[in-house]
Design an enzyme around this catalytic site. Sequence first.
Site: not given
Ligand code: 13P
Length: 274
Positions: A11-13, A115, A117, A188, A194, A234, A255
């Site tokens: 997931n590149w956000k 998600h 976020e 998650e 993150g 992470s 991520g």
């Molecule tokens: P990270 O791997 O950067 O912690 O992000 C996880 C995430 O939110 C994937 O959707």
Amino acid sequence: MKKRKIWVAGNWKMNHSVGETTQFFESLQSTFSANSSEESSLRTATLENRVSVALFPSMLSLSPAMNCVKGMKTSLSSIHIGSQNTHWETKGAFTGEVSGSQLRDLGVTLSLVGHSERRQYFGETNQTTKIRTESLLAQGFTVIHCIGETKEERLAGQTFSILKAQINEGLPESLTAETGSRLIIAYEPVWAIGTGLTATPEQAEEAHAEVRRLLSVRYGEAQANDMSVLYGGSVTPENFPTLLALPNVDGGLVGGASLKPDSFGKLVQMGCQA
Ligand code: 13P
């Protein structure tokens, strides 16, 4: 060998421009050159239908990413490109949103839903995740539906009750074997996203086993046993093998470590060897 389909999903956000997207695929392709060990692992895993690899770039990079994947000469041409969020209606006055039919027009039939976020910053609720997932499954999409508790909820001992509400209120009431085969869950824990704080193997397995139990209460044991439940938060090439070895973990939604072609390539290879 794992019994369920493994997913290695990035997931590149809100990262990577269109130019950076194209560069990412060029570098990934050079790692997976003909006769490399990465290429042969992915070729075998894809032929045996054991692994699915997916990337979720920004909306602007969807079309360029689709073109890059189509042009791949290696088994990387099997990468699925998905949307990070999709509206439940097929068209209409929803400024700033994108519909499943617009995505399908590009050849995209995969989407994340819910998600954390989206829940934290954009008002996504269990009720809206439910209508998104129902609509996307009805439109033939594959959905990776995200759930997970915050740090405060975990510290208050509410992890299981939050997961129960996210599953019972946020997922469709019923699934057929066919729609069930297109629904994937990503657990998650929000406190692990993150932060560099990956769930310990015990925490991850405990939560994944509970997710599968809740799915089995809702959809029956056979369906729940077939559904892939991914871990996110992470994930790195250092901790992915340990997570993949857990009985109820069927891959990762990644991520930060999916943004670089070398670490994403390593994660793909680990998924193929699980
Ligand atoms: P990270 O791997 O950067 O912690 O992000 C996880 C995430 O939110 C994937 O959707």
